[in-house]
Motif scaffolding. Structure first.
Motif, short mmCIF file in Angstrom:
data_model
loop_
_atom_site.label_atom_id
_atom_site.label_comp_id
_atom_site.label_asym_id
_atom_site.label_seq_id
_atom_site.Cartn_x
_atom_site.Cartn_y
_atom_site.Cartn_z
N PRO A 179 0.81 -1.15 0.22
CA PRO A 179 0.12 0.10 -0.21
C PRO A 179 1.21 1.25 -0.41
O PRO A 179 1.22 2.11 1.37
CB PRO A 179 -0.70 -0.14 0.65
N GLU A 180 1.56 1.69 -1.01
CA GLU A 180 2.28 2.71 -1.08
C GLU A 180 1.60 3.98 -1.37
O GLU A 180 0.77 3.97 -1.72
CB GLU A 180 3.28 2.67 -1.99
N GLY A 181 2.22 5.22 -1.52
CA GLY A 181 2.04 6.23 -0.92
C GLY A 181 2.86 7.33 -1.51
O GLY A 181 3.86 6.72 -1.69
N GLU A 182 2.55 8.67 -1.03
CA GLU A 182 3.83 9.79 -1.52
C GLU A 182 5.12 8.99 -0.71
O GLU A 182 6.15 9.83 -1.32
CB GLU A 182 3.25 11.42 -1.43
N HIS A 183 5.27 9.25 0.38
CA HIS A 183 5.92 8.58 0.75
C HIS A 183 6.39 7.22 1.88
O HIS A 183 7.31 7.42 1.98
CB HIS A 183 6.13 9.51 2.76
N ALA A 184 6.04 6.67 1.66
CA ALA A 184 6.40 5.21 1.10
C ALA A 184 5.77 4.27 0.44
O ALA A 184 4.78 3.70 0.14
CB ALA A 184 4.93 4.79 2.59
N TRP A 185 6.84 3.77 0.38
CA TRP A 185 7.10 2.61 -1.27
C TRP A 185 8.28 1.02 -1.11
O TRP A 185 9.05 1.67 0.13
CB TRP A 185 7.26 3.30 -2.35
N LEU A 186 7.62 0.14 -1.15
CA LEU A 186 8.94 -0.83 -1.66
C LEU A 186 9.92 -0.53 -2.71
O LEU A 186 9.24 -0.68 -3.90
CB LEU A 186 8.58 -1.68 -1.05
N ASP A 187 11.39 -0.63 -2.83
CA ASP A 187 11.80 -0.88 -3.57
C ASP A 187 13.11 -0.80 -3.49
O ASP A 187 13.62 -1.03 -2.29
CB ASP A 187 12.04 0.83 -4.76
N TRP A 188 14.55 -1.34 -4.57
CA TRP A 188 15.36 -1.41 -3.31
C TRP A 188 16.15 -0.13 -2.64
O TRP A 188 16.73 -0.67 -2.20
CB TRP A 188 16.96 -1.87 -4.49
N SER A 189 15.74 0.96 -2.70
CA SER A 189 16.06 2.12 -1.95
C SER A 189 14.01 2.99 -1.31
O SER A 189 13.01 3.36 -2.58
CB SER A 189 16.45 3.01 -2.78
#
Length: 272
Positions: free
Chosen positions: A199-209
């Motif tokens: 559940p990503e948003g403007e400031h929270a997401w998952l990627d290598w960074s």
């Protein structure tokens, strides 16, 4: 037994050879990982296998200045426990364990050590352990790093990736590619799936960074397959480039640790 050609393996040394390795001011390189689900296509040893391979190759490349320790295979992973295969160690137990490894190395005369981590949820804890080693042994440099996290490594990631942000998070384009480069027979690419359900948003997401807002619920609350990212984009060619970048990065960390002066506690002085 002492090796003059390949990596110097701590566990294969006699005690006089351990003393010799410490006296040569070698960097003690400690791979750290965990066992956990990595989708239907990758083994549960993915984090362990990848970081171990990086450290193995780095120790071979810097054979005259590194001693390679056995990997710490289990880490902090409670949020993955709904998926069969994950093994989790309490955060405080894990920190104490890593700290005790570092203190033991310091006791035997090693003054420079690097914990290279391959599991995201370990990172803050491994950094804490390295700090605690230095607090306990002020003459020691104990560092912690996650692989493929340097500016140059991100340049390579951006050169090889086909996915947009979110495609390199877990059991993803990146990890699948590296495992394909290491051991393609262990990867079931016909079972690989793409899933971007965090559940990503403007400031929270998952990627290598990851994003600056850290948010990690139970993995099963947003992932059905265990994958986060684009596993189907993984290729051995990408993996070779990423693996080479990770090894080069690790050796650079070793050389930077060797170039730094050892710390020395001093009494504070008042300003003039």
């Amino acid at each position: 037994m002492w090796s003059e050609t390949g990596p110097l393996r701590y566990e294969r040394l006699t005690w006089p050879e351990v003393r010799r390795a410490a006296g040569e001011d070698r960097v003690a390189l400690v791979p750290v990982a965990t066992l956990e689900d990595h989708g239907p296509h990758l083994p549960v040893d993915t984090d362990l296998r990848i970081v171990s391979e990086i450290c193995e190759r780095a120790a071979a490349r810097a054979a005259d200045r590194v001693v390679l320790l056995p990997a710490i295979p289990h880490g902090y992973d409670p949020h993955h426990m709904d998926f069969p295969g994950a093994i989790t160690i309490g955060w405080d137990t894990f920190v104490r364990y890593c700290t005790d490894v570092g203190r033991s190395l310091a006791h035997h005369g090693f003054r420079r050590m690097l914990f290279l981590n391959g599991h995201g949820s370990n990172q803050n804890l491994v950094e804490t352990a390295a700090r605690l080693v230095m607090v306990d042994r002020p003459e020691v440099l104990a560092a912690a790093a996650f692989y493929l996290a340097s500016p140059r490594a991100f340049e390579v990631i951006n050169q090889v990736r086909e996915s947009t942000r979110g495609g390199m998070a877990h059991a993803c384009e990146l990890e699948t590619s590296i495992y394909l480069a290491i051991d393609p027979a262990a990867v079931a690419m016909e079972l690989a799936v793409d899933e971007r359900s965090y559940p990503e948003g403007e400031h929270a997401w998952l990627d290598w960074s990851d994003g600056p807002l850290k948010l990690m619920p139970w993995w099963s609350s947003f992932s059905r397959s265990g994958v986060q990212g684009d596993a189907t984009l993984g290729t051995a060619a990408k993996g070779e480039a990423l693996l080479e970048a990770a090894v080069t990065e690790c050796v650079a960390y070793v050389d930077e640790l060797l170039a730094k002066p050892l710390p020395e506690r001093r009494p504070p002085v008042t300003g003039s």
